[in-house]
Design an enzyme around this catalytic site. Structure first.
Site, PDB file in Angstrom:
ATOM      1  N   ALA A 152       0.824  -1.214   0.000  1.00 10.68           N
ATOM      2  CA  ALA A 152       0.000   0.000   0.000  1.00 10.68           C
ATOM      3  C   ALA A 152       0.854   1.259   0.000  1.00 10.68           C
ATOM      4  O   ALA A 152       0.577   2.204  -0.744  1.00 10.68           O
ATOM      5  CB  ALA A 152      -0.927  -0.002   1.226  1.00 10.68           C
ATOM      6  N   CYS A 209       3.238   7.355  11.069  1.00 11.30           N
ATOM      7  CA  CYS A 209       2.340   8.239  10.326  1.00 11.30           C
ATOM      8  C   CYS A 209       1.610   9.231  11.236  1.00 11.30           C
ATOM      9  O   CYS A 209       1.512  10.419  10.915  1.00 11.30           O
ATOM     10  CB  CYS A 209       1.326   7.422   9.518  1.00 11.30           C
ATOM     11  SG  CYS A 209       0.567   6.063  10.436  1.00 11.30           S
ATOM     12  N   SER A 236      -5.854   1.709   6.663  1.00 13.51           N
ATOM     13  CA  SER A 236      -4.737   1.563   5.731  1.00 13.51           C
ATOM     14  C   SER A 236      -3.396   1.664   6.421  1.00 13.51           C
ATOM     15  O   SER A 236      -2.371   1.240   5.882  1.00 13.51           O
ATOM     16  CB  SER A 236      -4.821   2.602   4.611  1.00 13.51           C
ATOM     17  OG  SER A 236      -4.934   3.908   5.135  1.00 13.51           O
ATOM     18  N   HIS A 272      -5.742   9.766   8.645  1.00 15.44           N
ATOM     19  CA  HIS A 272      -5.733   9.785  10.110  1.00 15.44           C
ATOM     20  C   HIS A 272      -6.207  11.146  10.613  1.00 15.44           C
ATOM     21  O   HIS A 272      -5.833  12.187  10.060  1.00 15.44           O
ATOM     22  CB  HIS A 272      -4.319   9.551  10.644  1.00 15.44           C
ATOM     23  CG  HIS A 272      -3.823   8.146  10.502  1.00 15.44           C
ATOM     24  ND1 HIS A 272      -4.594   7.116  10.016  1.00 15.44           N
ATOM     25  CD2 HIS A 272      -2.602   7.603  10.783  1.00 15.44           C
ATOM     26  CE1 HIS A 272      -3.875   5.998  10.012  1.00 15.44           C
ATOM     27  NE2 HIS A 272      -2.668   6.275  10.472  1.00 15.44           N
TER      28      HIS A 272
END
Length: 346
Positions: free
Chosen positions: A17, A132, A162, A245
């Protein structure tokens, strides 16, 4: 690709991904790429990907794959990074690793270009890309830290599936179909059903009752900002959202700092990598659905705390696959070249 003046770049985990997004980010990057090598596990060998009108065949990632490579972008899991990143560095490549394998290694810089680009000069072959959720938060908080100092950060995250990879996206999709059909759901990637649910756990619980994801945010924030006295607390939650997010962040500025919302909005509006979306009258604020596919960190719902003079609340949203992973990695590579740390061949 045809060899020419420029950089030889490799993507490890090119079919995952994040790897797919790395390829897209490189396509629009300022990096002068002479040769691009796509690497993955044995099961992906033979697949092809398009890059700037050329078809590139995926190869198996092996130590010898990095001969002649200048920059290697890794996103194939921590075990692969631990095995192959040192091999790549040994062969002269500068590794930008997107896993947690090296983030807290004191010998490895942990870098967000808008926050601590100077740390790149300390690299010894490997550079770590932060988590992230950490990346988007520090991009938004760094302007405040520079202007007013930070005493305390309390963050609650609302993280897309994800962040756990393509298989997690597939699990959300299949569970959603099952629930809508009235069928029993199958759970694999997550500890509980994620469709139509909220799971207040990301990664494994530690002895202190925080999860590993929460401790990553705490420790990484301190390392990136080079402030190990900064008070940070995190609660990380998984939502049934595919991409993007979101974070509710409470910060306490330096002692006795009493700034207005207008001052904060003006400061953040000028900050690199930040876009302010904050108009309560028109119900305008950042949302994952709007951030998906975009590189920026979006900030809104900016307001003063009602009880603490130097307290401030923010709502921060970003595409976790882009700024949270692929784009930050490519930005690091661009900064390495722009600053002369990595030289072009030819």
């Amino acid at each position: 690709m045809n060899k020419q003046q420029g950089l030889n770049v490799a993507i490890v985990g090119a079919t995952g991904a994040v790897g797919v997004q790395m390829l897209k980010m490189l396509e629009g990057s300022t990096l002068p790429i002479a040769e691009l090598k796509l690497l993955a596990s044995k099961r992906s060998v033979g697949q092809t990907r398009e890059f700037k009108s050329q078809t590139i065949r995926v190869e198996e990632a092996r130590p010898e794959s990095f001969e002649g490579i200048d920059i290697a972008l890794f996103s194939a899991g921590g075990a692969v990074s631990k095995q192959l990143a040192p091999e790549a560095a040994k062969r002269g490549a500068v590794v930008v690793d997107n896993t947690s394998a090296f983030r807290m290694d004191p010998e490895v810089p942990l870098v967000v270009p808008e926050v601590n680009p100077e740390a790149l000069r300390e690299h010894k072959g490997i550079i770590a890309n932060p988590n992230c959720s950490t990346i988007q938060m520090v991009v938004a908080l760094e302007p405040l830290r520079q202007a007013y100092e930070l005493n305390r950060v309390v963050v609650s995250t609302y993280q897309a599936v994800s962040g756990a990879g393509q298989s997690a996206i597939n699990e959300l999709t299949e569970q959603t179909k099952s629930v809508l059909k009235g069928e029993k759901t199958k759970t694999d990637k997550f500890p509980h059903q994620i469709a139509f649910n909220v799971i207040p756990q990301i990664d494994k619980f530690q002895e202190n009752r925080y999860t590993f994801e929460e401790m990553k945010m705490i420790n990484e924030t301190r390392k990136i900002m080079d402030d190990h006295t900064l008070k940070v607390a995190a609660t990380c939650v998984r939502l049934p959202v595919a991409v993007g997010h979101a974070e509710s962040v409470y910060v306490e500025l330096g002692d006795d700092k009493d700034v207005s919302v207008d001052e904060v909005i003006e400061l953040l509006s000028k900050a690199p990598g930040v876009t302010v979306v904050d108009d309560p009258e028109h119900l305008s604020y950042p949302m994952p659905v709007d951030a998906a596919g975009k590189k920026e960190v979006f900030v809104g719902r900016i307001r003063k705390d009602l009880d603490v003079k130097n307290g401030l609340h923010l709502w921060i949203v970003s595409d976790n696959l882009l700024k949270g992973a692929a784009w930050n990695s490519v930005q690091i590579a661009e900064t390495l070249v722009d600053s002369g740390i990595v030289k072009l061949k030819g």
